[in-house]
Scaffold this motif. Structure first.
Motif, short mmCIF file in Angstrom:
data_model
loop_
_atom_site.label_atom_id
_atom_site.label_comp_id
_atom_site.label_asym_id
_atom_site.label_seq_id
_atom_site.Cartn_x
_atom_site.Cartn_y
_atom_site.Cartn_z
N THR A 23 0.75 -1.20 0.00
CA THR A 23 0.01 -0.01 -0.05
C THR A 23 0.79 1.29 -0.05
O THR A 23 0.67 2.11 -1.06
N GLU A 27 1.34 4.13 -2.97
CA GLU A 27 1.05 5.62 -2.45
C GLU A 27 2.18 6.29 -3.02
O GLU A 27 2.07 7.46 -3.23
N ASP A 165 -8.66 5.22 -3.52
CA ASP A 165 -9.63 5.63 -2.73
C ASP A 165 -10.43 6.88 -3.40
O ASP A 165 -10.00 7.05 -4.50
N LYS A 166 -11.78 7.45 -3.00
CA LYS A 166 -12.28 8.67 -3.66
C LYS A 166 -11.41 9.86 -3.68
O LYS A 166 -11.68 10.44 -4.63
N ASP A 167 -10.59 10.12 -2.73
CA ASP A 167 -9.40 11.11 -2.69
C ASP A 167 -8.26 10.94 -3.82
O ASP A 167 -7.51 11.63 -3.73
N LYS A 171 -5.82 2.97 -1.18
CA LYS A 171 -6.54 2.66 0.09
C LYS A 171 -5.85 1.18 0.37
O LYS A 171 -5.37 1.06 1.62
N GLU A 172 -5.57 0.26 -0.40
CA GLU A 172 -5.01 -1.11 -0.17
C GLU A 172 -4.26 -1.38 -1.55
O GLU A 172 -4.69 -1.25 -2.60
N GLU A 207 -9.19 -5.45 1.55
CA GLU A 207 -10.11 -4.50 2.21
C GLU A 207 -10.88 -5.23 3.40
O GLU A 207 -11.13 -4.38 4.17
#
Length: 290
Positions: A23, A27, A165-167, A171-172, A207
């Motif tokens: 993750t 990122e 993720d939405k932003d 997320k994973e 998740e």
């Protein structure tokens, strides 16, 4: 928690397995390259697969490069891993934007389309080993599965997942590689194939909060899975101003003189991590002298 890889065996060492939590690695790559969600997923999957394949390298100085040249709008991806499971990589078009695929997921296959996967292993010999295969789906996990079967003759199952993720942050991310040894019995092969067909996707498992150890237990629990090693992994570039200076020094004297005569400092960015290095006119004159 830091990203890490676990290595394991099962079925009396007739199966070898790898699983990873990646993750933070993905990122870090997203932040470095400012990737769109579909580019984050594509690069993240290749980084995740590359890190696990890096853990298969034997020599301390061995380097693995995964390169995808493709016809899709992402144009291509490159990932490099070493035996310490440090990875770096980039996409040719980090801003690619596509509507979701028919399953409502990020369309990595559409971003890549037709293409070729090259696996280059530099193990300190005169020539690096190069294996190639056509992309099968462009979804990367299936393409690596096909590569292992055709170029290395190792029956394998590869699962890779990146959940954005939405932003637009990661997320994973994670994955697994399961490989069969030549002496694996037909009974174990059949049982494993059935198990892999029925498991949840990597992103679904992550998740739920499943660790790499739990993912391997989910897949190989019936075969007596045994964790043999745990290795830290991450996105790490080994670029430096000195290395960039050496690259500039390969320019012709005519080109260097032209840059110096412009009278302005230059900025050079590392392709793998986007770090910027500035060179003054004095720096460039020193490079020209050497």
């Amino acid at each position: 928690m830091k990203d890490y890889i676990v290595r394991a065996t099962a079925a009396d060492a007739s199966i070898r397995a790898f699983a990873i939590k990646s993750t933070q690695m993905v990122e870090d790559a997203r932040i470095a390259h400012k990737t769109s969600p579909v580019a984050t997923a594509a690069l993240g999957r290749l980084l995740t697969g590359g890190a696990m394949m890096g853990s298969m390298l034997k020599g301390e100085k061995d380097i693995l490069t995964l390169q995808i040249q493709c016809a899709g709008p992402i144009k291509g991806l490159t990932v490099t891993a070493n035996s310490k499971c440090e990875v770096k990589g980039f996409v040719m078009n980090p801003n690619v934007d596509l509507p979701p695929n028919k399953l409502g997921k990020l369309d990595v296959g559409g971003a890549l389309d037709l293409g070729v996967l090259s696996v280059i292993k530099d193990m300190g010999l005169k020539e690096p080993y190069v294996g190639q295969c056509q992309l099968q789906t462009g979804e990367i996990a299936e393409d690596l599965t096909y590569y292992f079967a055709t170029s290395e003759q190792v029956p394998s199952a590869v699962g890779l997942g990146v959940l954005v993720d939405k932003d637009q942050s990661v997320k994973e991310a994670g994955g697994f590689i399961i490989q069969l040894m030549p002496f694996t019995s037909d009974e174990v092969v059949d049982k494993l194939e059935e198990k892999i067909q029925n498991i949840a996707s990597v992103t679904e498992m992550m998740e739920k909060g499943m660790t790499p150890e739990e993912i391997l237990e989910e897949i190989l629990g019936d075969f007596g899975v045994e964790i043999t090693d745990t290795i830290e992994t991450g996105f790490k570039c080994d670029c430096s101003k000195e290395k960039i200076a050496r690259a500039i020094s390969t320019l012709s004297k005519k080109d260097l003189d032209s840059i110096i005569n412009d009278g302005e400092e230059i900025e050079v960015k590392c392709q793998f991590c986007n770090s910027a290095y500035k060179f003054s006119i004095d720096d460039l004159k020193e490079i020209r002298k050497s």
